[in-house]
Design a protein around this motif. Sequence first.
Motif, PDB file in Angstrom:
ATOM      1  N   THR A  98       0.734  -1.003  -0.098  1.00  0.00           N
ATOM      2  CA  THR A  98      -0.126  -0.248  -0.437  1.00  0.00           C
ATOM      3  C   THR A  98       0.272   1.188   0.137  1.00  0.00           C
ATOM      4  O   THR A  98       0.670   2.180  -0.045  1.00  0.00           O
ATOM      5  N   GLN A  99       2.015   1.052   0.385  1.00  0.00           N
ATOM      6  CA  GLN A  99       2.531   1.986   0.157  1.00  0.00           C
ATOM      7  C   GLN A  99       3.254   2.707  -0.800  1.00  0.00           C
ATOM      8  O   GLN A  99       3.870   3.413  -1.362  1.00  0.00           O
ATOM      9  N   LEU A 100       3.331   1.113  -1.220  1.00  0.00           N
ATOM     10  CA  LEU A 100       4.065   1.704  -3.422  1.00  0.00           C
ATOM     11  C   LEU A 100       2.772   2.220  -4.345  1.00  0.00           C
ATOM     12  O   LEU A 100       3.632   2.978  -4.757  1.00  0.00           O
ATOM     13  N   LEU A 101       1.590   1.871  -4.099  1.00  0.00           N
ATOM     14  CA  LEU A 101       0.573   2.979  -4.146  1.00  0.00           C
ATOM     15  C   LEU A 101       0.578   4.214  -4.462  1.00  0.00           C
ATOM     16  O   LEU A 101       0.059   4.194  -5.039  1.00  0.00           O
ATOM     17  N   GLU A 102       1.398   4.942  -3.024  1.00  0.00           N
ATOM     18  CA  GLU A 102       0.939   6.160  -3.539  1.00  0.00           C
ATOM     19  C   GLU A 102       2.082   6.549  -4.270  1.00  0.00           C
ATOM     20  O   GLU A 102       2.132   7.526  -4.676  1.00  0.00           O
ATOM     21  N   ARG A 103       3.254   5.578  -4.286  1.00  0.00           N
ATOM     22  CA  ARG A 103       4.439   6.688  -5.846  1.00  0.00           C
ATOM     23  C   ARG A 103       4.181   6.626  -6.810  1.00  0.00           C
ATOM     24  O   ARG A 103       3.113   5.963  -6.947  1.00  0.00           O
ATOM     25  N   MET A 162      -1.211   5.368  -7.275  1.00  0.00           N
ATOM     26  CA  MET A 162      -1.054   6.832  -6.594  1.00  0.00           C
ATOM     27  C   MET A 162      -1.980   6.966  -5.503  1.00  0.00           C
ATOM     28  O   MET A 162      -2.122   8.153  -5.490  1.00  0.00           O
ATOM     29  N   ILE A 163      -2.017   6.203  -4.312  1.00  0.00           N
ATOM     30  CA  ILE A 163      -2.986   6.956  -3.633  1.00  0.00           C
ATOM     31  C   ILE A 163      -3.002   7.796  -3.064  1.00  0.00           C
ATOM     32  O   ILE A 163      -1.659   8.082  -2.617  1.00  0.00           O
ATOM     33  N   GLU A 164      -3.716   8.619  -2.326  1.00  0.00           N
ATOM     34  CA  GLU A 164      -3.605   9.589  -0.910  1.00  0.00           C
ATOM     35  C   GLU A 164      -2.209   9.065  -0.267  1.00  0.00           C
ATOM     36  O   GLU A 164      -2.877   7.704   0.332  1.00  0.00           O
ATOM     37  N   PRO A 165      -1.593   9.197   0.308  1.00  0.00           N
ATOM     38  CA  PRO A 165      -0.592   8.534   1.178  1.00  0.00           C
ATOM     39  C   PRO A 165      -1.573   8.852   2.688  1.00  0.00           C
ATOM     40  O   PRO A 165      -3.011   9.881   3.199  1.00  0.00           O
ATOM     41  N   LEU A 166      -1.482   7.712   3.500  1.00  0.00           N
ATOM     42  CA  LEU A 166      -2.219   6.721   4.628  1.00  0.00           C
ATOM     43  C   LEU A 166      -1.818   7.572   5.768  1.00  0.00           C
ATOM     44  O   LEU A 166      -0.335   6.751   5.562  1.00  0.00           O
ATOM     45  N   THR A 167      -2.289   7.438   6.720  1.00  0.00           N
ATOM     46  CA  THR A 167      -1.240   6.929   8.558  1.00  0.00           C
ATOM     47  C   THR A 167      -1.183   5.402   8.572  1.00  0.00           C
ATOM     48  O   THR A 167      -2.355   4.897   8.323  1.00  0.00           O
ATOM     49  N   VAL A 168      -0.132   5.244   9.408  1.00  0.00           N
ATOM     50  CA  VAL A 168      -0.552   4.356  10.362  1.00  0.00           C
ATOM     51  C   VAL A 168      -1.845   3.795  10.146  1.00  0.00           C
ATOM     52  O   VAL A 168      -2.033   2.058   9.708  1.00  0.00           O
TER      53      VAL A 168
ATOM     54  N   ARG B  23       9.490   7.399  18.303  1.00  0.00           N
ATOM     55  CA  ARG B  23       8.850   7.023  16.712  1.00  0.00           C
ATOM     56  C   ARG B  23       9.561   5.770  16.432  1.00  0.00           C
ATOM     57  O   ARG B  23       8.412   4.885  15.245  1.00  0.00           O
ATOM     58  N   GLY B  24      10.889   5.604  16.488  1.00  0.00           N
ATOM     59  CA  GLY B  24      10.898   4.644  15.918  1.00  0.00           C
ATOM     60  C   GLY B  24      10.521   2.806  16.031  1.00  0.00           C
ATOM     61  O   GLY B  24      10.266   2.496  15.229  1.00  0.00           O
ATOM     62  N   ALA B  25      10.750   3.386  17.658  1.00  0.00           N
ATOM     63  CA  ALA B  25       9.605   1.710  18.277  1.00  0.00           C
ATOM     64  C   ALA B  25       8.356   1.726  17.515  1.00  0.00           C
ATOM     65  O   ALA B  25       7.742   0.703  17.286  1.00  0.00           O
ATOM     66  N   VAL B  26       7.828   2.780  16.891  1.00  0.00           N
ATOM     67  CA  VAL B  26       5.959   2.496  16.654  1.00  0.00           C
ATOM     68  C   VAL B  26       6.315   2.062  15.436  1.00  0.00           C
ATOM     69  O   VAL B  26       5.658   0.997  14.835  1.00  0.00           O
ATOM     70  N   LEU B  27       6.990   2.501  14.403  1.00  0.00           N
ATOM     71  CA  LEU B  27       6.924   2.472  13.454  1.00  0.00           C
ATOM     72  C   LEU B  27       7.401   0.878  12.567  1.00  0.00           C
ATOM     73  O   LEU B  27       6.919   0.167  12.140  1.00  0.00           O
ATOM     74  N   ILE B  34       2.005  -4.767  14.294  1.00  0.00           N
ATOM     75  CA  ILE B  34       1.639  -4.046  16.234  1.00  0.00           C
ATOM     76  C   ILE B  34       1.779  -2.634  16.048  1.00  0.00           C
ATOM     77  O   ILE B  34       1.746  -1.785  16.161  1.00  0.00           O
ATOM     78  N   ALA B  35       0.261  -2.444  15.499  1.00  0.00           N
ATOM     79  CA  ALA B  35      -0.351  -1.140  15.834  1.00  0.00           C
ATOM     80  C   ALA B  35      -2.027  -0.957  16.274  1.00  0.00           C
ATOM     81  O   ALA B  35      -3.197  -1.771  16.227  1.00  0.00           O
ATOM     82  N   PRO B  36      -2.012   0.332  16.471  1.00  0.00           N
ATOM     83  CA  PRO B  36      -3.226   0.179  17.254  1.00  0.00           C
ATOM     84  C   PRO B  36      -4.431   0.015  16.440  1.00  0.00           C
ATOM     85  O   PRO B  36      -4.816   0.243  15.099  1.00  0.00           O
ATOM     86  N   GLY B  37      -6.103  -0.492  16.818  1.00  0.00           N
ATOM     87  CA  GLY B  37      -6.751  -0.958  16.769  1.00  0.00           C
ATOM     88  C   GLY B  37      -6.378  -2.390  16.128  1.00  0.00           C
ATOM     89  O   GLY B  37      -7.699  -2.958  15.866  1.00  0.00           O
ATOM     90  N   MET B  38      -5.214  -3.102  15.484  1.00  0.00           N
ATOM     91  CA  MET B  38      -4.966  -4.285  15.195  1.00  0.00           C
ATOM     92  C   MET B  38      -4.870  -5.364  16.457  1.00  0.00           C
ATOM     93  O   MET B  38      -5.112  -5.141  17.465  1.00  0.00           O
TER      94      MET B  38
END
Lengths: 571, 77
Positions: A98-103, A162-168, B23-27, B34-38
Amino acid sequence: MKRILLVGNPNVGKSVIFTKLTGVNVCASNYPGTTVEFCRGSSIIGSEEVEIIDVPGAYSLEPTNKAEEVAIEMLSEGDVIINVVDATNLERNLFLTTQLLERDTPLVVALNIWDETKHRGIEIDVKRLSELLGVPVIPTNARSGFGLDHLVRALKHATTPMIEPLTVDERWQRIGKIISSVQRIRHHHHTFLEGLEDASIHPVSGYIVAALVIAVTFAIIRLIGESLIGYILDPFFEKAYMPLLLRVSDYLVGHPLLHDVLVGKLVEGTINFKESFGLLSTGLYVPIGMVLPYVVAFYFMLGLLEDIGYLPRLAVLLDGFMHRLGLHGYSIIPSLLGLGCNVPALLATRVLESRRERFIVATLISIAVPCAALQAMIVGLLAPFGMRYVALVYAVLFLVWLGLGLIIRLFTRGFIPALLIEIPPYRQPYLRSLLMKFRIRALGFLKEAVPVVIVGVGVVNVFYALGILDHIARFTSPIITKLLGLPREAVIAVVIGFLRKDIGVGMLAPLNMTLRQLVVGCATLAMFFPCIATFVVMFKELGPINTAKSIGIMVLTAFVVGGLLNALLWF
Amino acid sequence: MPITLDRMTKGTKGRVVSIAGGRGAVLKLAAQGIAPGMTIEKVGHLRGGPILVKVGQNQVAIGKGLASKVIVRVVTE
């Protein structure tokens, strides 16, 4: 020339696809300014020649280590991306996808390890997945070659939404939606392999499996090494090379100096490959006839364990124990590499995150992890007296490794970085990629070791001829004779230890030492100073101050432990 | 009640609430799912060391220190 990038998580079969798609290829070239290795090759697709690059494995495009930084930098240099995805672990792999799809680089997805999905009860709706991602998705099974022709044909349909960037959080939500609409997991009986996967990471059986794996690995290394020596190398050196060298020896009879340098001294009227010490006798025999077989065996077995997927399990099992040394479990992997050669082992410490950890691991490796060359010499020297003396030296080195780890940990500041490691499923190794990796490592050893050994032998001969060694011997004899109880001539071995420890140990052979002196000599030399190649790498990796500290610890340890051994040994 | 991952009982499932790390640990954790909601499942715990977690088909080992930064809410089925 069009450039195709193979991008994906680690352990998804990228290199297998790479070996299948490319003909001639260059591997293990380092990305400029780093030691991150990648492979580059070429192939003809349609009628067009293309370059294919195997980008280092990455879990995410937000870099968390050096390899991922390189991967991201390489992305902008590609025309098309083949995103290799592990079909048995789709959810995690889609994070990168999904990250690659943003590029803006067009891509196709190779849904690899497709045949395993059946065994694991996973059903994936490929057509739906392709619709949801907006790019072609091709199921492949790189090892059997299934789907690769289809994959190559799909390259011209490569595209990017090239989708919109998403947060984690958004990204995982989106992946969750995709997964729930394309993937179904049937309940299935655990396969034997899955049982083995669980057993090898279990708090009790995991350690039993580890002990077995290590014992079997070393037994096989010995078997391969001894067979290579007994059936191929010794017959070659004795029957084919010896007559040739004897003729050279006869020819040089009128030039004693040249004879000594090239052929060495005759022992009981003939050439002795271990003791003559000429460039063409000992200088070639030690690296090729004694050391190479074990190095070859070691790298083969290490590559096998790597490709099966065992090593991360070992790192996880040992994590608790390694924490006591101020390290985390992953540092066992550079340390294991050190049993082959310390140079790649020190380079491998780059994967460790903290400077303190790298200092500890590098120092411990160069003091207490004997390389294959050194081990071969120690075994050669002590085994005739009984394997228990070889075991004694190993035990001393292991205790030093432990004790020193504890001590250095107390005296250095810093944190122990947290372990976070994927436990991959076991996979049947693919012979061609295994052999490619093995060839790179073995050739690396030959290029590295043979010239240094020959130079080392040459330097000894020159020093000898000029009488420099006698000077050094007189100067340092109190330490050598009083503290360590070794004969004065052993100084030469110690001096040579600066160049290569294995030759240093080898030079103890002609000195007619007692068993006790041999044990002390082997152990002290093993700990004392890194060989010149290791030293250079250490200097580059740790910097001058930490290298000086490390060497100080080394020399001190060698003399303290050597002195103690000399005082305590009962034979 | 939210608890940290290292205190979760083996064999239970939980939903990640937050990561109390840098930030490093979160990424790094996020890239392994392993992220909020999972929803994650704790499948093992090695003595003095790492915690084994399953996220979907993905199995990950997390050092004890890092695991204590992952806050989860246990899911009862």
